[in-house]
Scaffold this motif. Structure first.
Motif, PDB file in Angstrom:
ATOM      1  N   GLY D 315       0.830  -1.204   0.000  1.00  0.00           N
ATOM      2  CA  GLY D 315       0.000   0.000   0.000  1.00  0.00           C
ATOM      3  C   GLY D 315       0.865   1.255   0.000  1.00  0.00           C
ATOM      4  N   MET D 316       2.185   1.072   0.020  1.00  0.00           N
ATOM      5  CA  MET D 316       3.075   2.228   0.060  1.00  0.00           C
ATOM      6  C   MET D 316       3.110   2.929  -1.303  1.00  0.00           C
ATOM      7  N   ASN D 317       3.478   4.180  -1.257  1.00  0.00           N
ATOM      8  CA  ASN D 317       3.418   4.993  -2.468  1.00  0.00           C
ATOM      9  C   ASN D 317       4.786   5.268  -3.091  1.00  0.00           C
ATOM     10  N   PHE D 318       5.780   4.412  -2.836  1.00  0.00           N
ATOM     11  CA  PHE D 318       7.084   4.626  -3.475  1.00  0.00           C
ATOM     12  C   PHE D 318       6.910   4.634  -4.994  1.00  0.00           C
ATOM     13  N   GLU D 319       7.663   5.454  -5.630  1.00  0.00           N
ATOM     14  CA  GLU D 319       7.540   5.509  -7.082  1.00  0.00           C
ATOM     15  C   GLU D 319       8.125   4.266  -7.725  1.00  0.00           C
ATOM     16  N   HIS D 320       9.175   3.745  -7.110  1.00  0.00           N
ATOM     17  CA  HIS D 320       9.828   2.590  -7.706  1.00  0.00           C
ATOM     18  C   HIS D 320       9.573   1.333  -6.884  1.00  0.00           C
ATOM     19  N   MET D 321       8.450   0.716  -7.094  1.00  0.00           N
ATOM     20  CA  MET D 321       8.188  -0.572  -6.444  1.00  0.00           C
ATOM     21  C   MET D 321       7.842  -1.571  -7.531  1.00  0.00           C
TER      22      MET D 321
END
Lengths: 354, 354, 354, 354, 354
Positions: D315-321
């Motif tokens: 659910g995290m909003n990191f751009e690079h996942m």
């Protein structure tokens, strides 16, 4: 046993002391009466239909043993009472099968009440019955609730062994019966010892309320047994002090018997201590298990709750969260996660939680 | 011990009292019989093949000591019984090795049953054996389940010390044997004391169910030991009151022995109290540890659960959430997080939870 | 104390009864021997180098008191034994310093073993030593493990008070020594009483395993003390019944002493009860604290876990979630949160959880 | 009962010993006095208005029994005291209804205080009342707080049975009353036994504080009952030793009665043990339940907390996942979730947590 | 009380036995001495300034009672000691106010030490004081730490009641004092009974550590009280056996008194049992509450933790999550949530957790 003891009240209420009311539980089996006559020279045994037939002929010098299996035949009791001059209270004690063991002297005869324990091999239950013995100089009457396992071997011994047993008289016969009863206690104790060992293993392997309940039930049985053994020992001690009807040659046997009763008492007390200790073991075992459960919960929760918090942070929708834009933000996140998790694991390992 | 005591039942069932049935456990070692003859003037000792060879010659005024290692040789027992006029029950007590300590007077001879405790250094186990002593005015018979460590030193002392020991007669010899047996109790107590100290340190360092189990096992051993020491003290007290076969010069030694038995009893009771207290210590120790575990869980959970909630809020997808748009919203979030976390830490520190 | 008692075994093993082997722990201080001679008329005191110098001159009618500090001088013991006709076992009891208090009559002399308790003010530890007293009609020997604090004041009193003490004879002197020993018990009890009060306050303020350990250690000390006081009371009672060597004028003092011993026993038993109760208090205190910890955890967790769930809902990414689009959706969310949180707080307040 | 016992103080304070002050609680029912006169030949019974009417006519050789229901009539007490030569303290004991059972000999008459227990069938409560008996060679006075259920049957037996009861004299009458009282104890014990069984079943099925409270209350009732039974047994034992006023023919009945009292005591002690054990059962039952609760919490929490963490990660909003972009990322997520969850379940199953 | 008992040591240390050192706590109130002279014919009472004034005139045949309030006046004690021939140890016992109750015979006079308990109505505290009584054939001396509440009523009774009290002599007077002291015990017991009832209600309503502490304190007071009552009963029993100075007419009163002491002891033992039981009740009550707390936590956590997990899933940012795109995905989510939540509630209801 608690249940049995109560019946006495209902039976006696409203009757004057000394009134004969049977205490044996219906349905009653048929009453069986055996007459045995013996002396050093001979031995005769026969089943009789009524107790009057078993009364001794005048002038017969032989030792008479009348054994009655079934105490609900009040007519037989009263008849024997008249014939041998037994006090109404003595007859009442025979008929009421809830007495505690006791010895009472009535001048020319002695009265004993004993509790016999039988082990029902099928159901593994311990049944208590009452054996009452009255004996005078030449005769002995024994009254049982039902047929006794020791009756036949005892008669066999009387028939076989001329020299020793047959010259012993009623006091030696009384000793022999008490000895057989006491041997029955050893068998019951052996069974209880087995059960205790089984319960111990069960308690160590997997404590559960059923095991505890079994411990508790067994403890009550031991308490009940103890209630019978204390007065039994006193009874034998009292018999040793009876100098009129108990001959000195029987005295040495009674001393031995007293010793066995003391040994039984020792064992009963030890079992009681062990059973009381088992309740403690159970409680500490439950405490340990709860401790284990708590540790698992705590380890899992303390590791993952902070991690979830960190994951929650990067799930936020703030417009300005520089980490989210980092090229290696996600890797950085995993770095934090693994470091925190490993630190926790090291901490718990040091505390020896797993 | 519980197991040993049970065997008695099976052995005796079906036999009349006074029947000789051996109670020693097979396989039986070879029976060893030693005859010792001594008086103030001389000392003679020899191994004999059968007990009949050890019987005294008529007119021999010396003190005779026959020591039999191995009680399963019923023939020897019966032969000795006939020769020294021993009662069948006395022989039965010798043959059955599960007796509790006792003293019995048979007029011209005294009978003693003792429990001896041997420490198996290899396995650290305590073994119980029975020593039976019968003595009259001129002779003493001792029956052991197996060879006894005190037998050789005692004979050496008899051989060496003319004046004192050899003039003492069978009563002094009996005292010497009981004294040696009592000394064996001290050795066993010493070992138990060591074990208790070890368990205590273990319990303090890291309480675990195995330690508790060891405490519990040791407690049962102490209870069993106590069961032997109580009658032992009575036995010595009874010996002091025997005025016929025990000379006054031996009385002062018995008084000393009685004292040792009392001291052993004191120590046994103290060990019992200490072991009972150790169960409490264990339970409180487990409680403490669970308390520690709970505190860690509570500190971690109460700090992070509210923080996770806050993080959850800003992870919501409402279209209108002004904070998300703030330039310093994320910093503001961290401010809240640190303030709440620090407040919690101060609170727990005040409560002394860490 | 457990440790001390063990030594006895190693010492005695392999020696016949009555062999003199010292039980005092090396290194031994120098032996100090004091000879005191007094009667109503005069008082003489001198240090002597060997016990033989202290033996009374023939025909000296004065009361002789020989005090020996240091019982490891076996030569002195044996020499005194020969001179005063003391039994080897009596000498053995003096040399072995692990005896329980006892009184033994040897016809023309009485023997007493006492435990003395000294309080080491520096380390707050209680040390046990043994004082042995033998007295006849005209003489008294006292053997101590080391110098005794009561020795000097007692000699001062003898020197000063002509009328009373000096006419009392050895029995009154023996009483005076026992009285001094008993007074030492009061000092030890006072210290234990102080420690109990301190521990109680500690237990109320902040229960921790160290306090419990101290309680437990103190309980064992009290148990050990009790083991000495019980036979001490019996000893004084026995002394009262000795009519040959103890004069009637001393009897009234002994009655008073018996009373003090009874009072000490009362106090020891009360301390034991109190200490046993303190273990309960500790356990309940730990239970209470765990209850407190649980409440905090439960209040925090039950308030925030549901709220976190609600926050989680609005963090979902469903395309069709009408609330997310509402103008006041976020306010509406806070309304739910505050209502649920407040409801929980009211609920817990009603349950009196905080 | 605690409450009743207190009243005594207020009553007696300020009065010299031997002053008559009634201890019965108002409102007092009307006093009922019954005069019975009998011997082997005849039986007469009548209600009288005042105790003076019940006094025997001079020269009347019949046995007199005056029964007074209601002890607050101090005038009657004093009048009887003067007529039969009763000591003021005896009258005080009758008037104060809080006495413990006792037997006191006043030379030519004996005094007994008994506690009677009545079961109120309606409320299931046990009420204690006092019965006082004084008897001399020819007369017996009984004082009760109120009408007694055993009074009528006893009089019926006297009227009906010429031979036995009527020739017994006051000692046999006294025995009969005590016997009736003792029978009342059996009824009370029966009721307590029923209640214990009921509570046991309740405790097994659903332990709750109310059950525990009932156990505790019952335990206190048993303690109170025990306080009455101990002196009752002594009382009967004392009566057996009274050789002046108690005839030998009554002795055998008293022996039987003593036996019943011993049996009651046995049962009371057993009930006490059982009730004490029930507290342990309750505590262990509560511990078990808490263990169950903890297990459920731990299973749920340890399964879902890590899973929630995993869900939180994605659910995290990191751009690079990278995982988020995988075609089967979501399936892959479910794979992890199911694997972790199943692993946990297997683990808990192995630990036997469900 | 522990504190008081200690003072004794400091007082006695360094003094020979029989030295008079006051044990009463300063500041001392003024000493008040009352002389009472009476016989069947007359009664005289006066306050005197010094004890010497209170000594009887030669030839005065009346009974003399000297009451001294304040035992710190050592001069008065010594003066009385010389006049009535009292032993120094007796005077020491009077001066030291920490004695346990005892009775000692000194040939022509008897000595008694009693503990009196006063209830301070204001502070609800129980204070212990000592009353010492010495009486001979014609005189009685009583020494109190301070004025006694029973002194005036007792003198009033002597003045008023010619016939009975005044002819009783010193033994009856001594009985009257002990009787007054024993009545004081009833008052103290009444108060303790009230406190127990109050604590019970408190414990049921809201158990907290303060209540437990009060229970514990009360238990210690009861233990202390018991320590006084045991020897008190023995004292009265001893007084009954004193045949020289105690007349037979007083004997019947002493028997009554013995009974009261036995009743007090019964009550004290019962209170002790009840208080011991209250600690159990407290622990089980705390256990119950923790169980309640655990249940609430478990119910909330096990319902919401899985639901939060589900919400977490749909908060994930996978590109391919079909459910998120469903038209009724959100409704579908709520369906799952409600089903899981309801299932949990049903499960907990079945387990009777709420």
């Amino acid at each position: 046993m608690v249940r049995k003891r109560k019946r006495r009240v209902a039976l006696k209420a409203g009757f004057p002391p000394g009134t004969l009311v049977s205490g044996a539980e219906p349905p009653h089996p048929a009453v069986a009466i055996t007459q045995v006559l013996y002396d050093g020279a001979g031995y005769a045994e026969r089943e009789v239909a009524s107790i009057e037939e078993a009364f001794p002929a005048p002038g017969d010098e032989r030792t008479l043993w009348i054994n009655v299996d079934g105490v609900h035949d009040l007519g037989a009791l009263e008849s024997a009472g008249r014939r041998f001059g037994l006090h109404p209270l003595l007859l009442e004690d025979i008929a009421h099968t809830e007495q505690r063991p006791k010895l009472e002297s009535y001048g020319d005869h002695l009265f004993m009440d004993l509790n016999v324990f039988h082990l029902d091999e099928a159901t593994d239950e311990i049944h208590a019955e009452q054996v009452s013995i009255v004996f005078g100089a030449r005769w002995l009457l024994s009254f049982n609730e039902g047929p006794q396992p020791w009756a036949r071997p005892l008669r066999e011994r009387l028939r076989a062994d001329k020299a020793h047993c047959r010259q012993g008289g009623p006091d030696y016969l009384a000793y022999s019966i008490v000895d057989a009863v006491v041997d029955g206690y050893f068998l019951v104790l052996e069974r209880i010892g087995d059960r205790i060992e089984g319960l111990e293993e069960e308690l160590m392997a997997s404590p559960n309320p059923q095991t505890l309940h079994a411990v508790y039930t067994l403890k009550r049985e031991v308490i009940n047994l103890r209630k019978s053994v204390w007065p039994l020992r006193e009874l034998i001690g009292g018999l040793q002090r009876e100098r009129d009807l108990v001959r000195e040659s029987t005295g040495v046997y009674l001393r031995d018997l007293y010793d066995h009763a003391a040994q039984i008492l020792d064992t009963v007390e030890t079992y009681r201590d062990i059973l009381a200790g088992m309740l403690d073991i159970y409680l500490s075992s439950v405490s340990n298990r709860m401790n284990e459960v708590m540790k698992v919960l705590t380890v899992i929760a303390t590791i993952f709750i902070p991690l979830t918090f960190v994951a929650g942070i990067y799930g936020m929708n703030f417009e300005h969260m520089p980490e989210l834009k980092w090229r290696y933000g996600y890797l950085f996140f995993w770095g934090i996660i693994l470091a925190v998790g490993a630190g926790m694991l090291v901490y718990f390992r040091r505390k020896r939680w797993f």
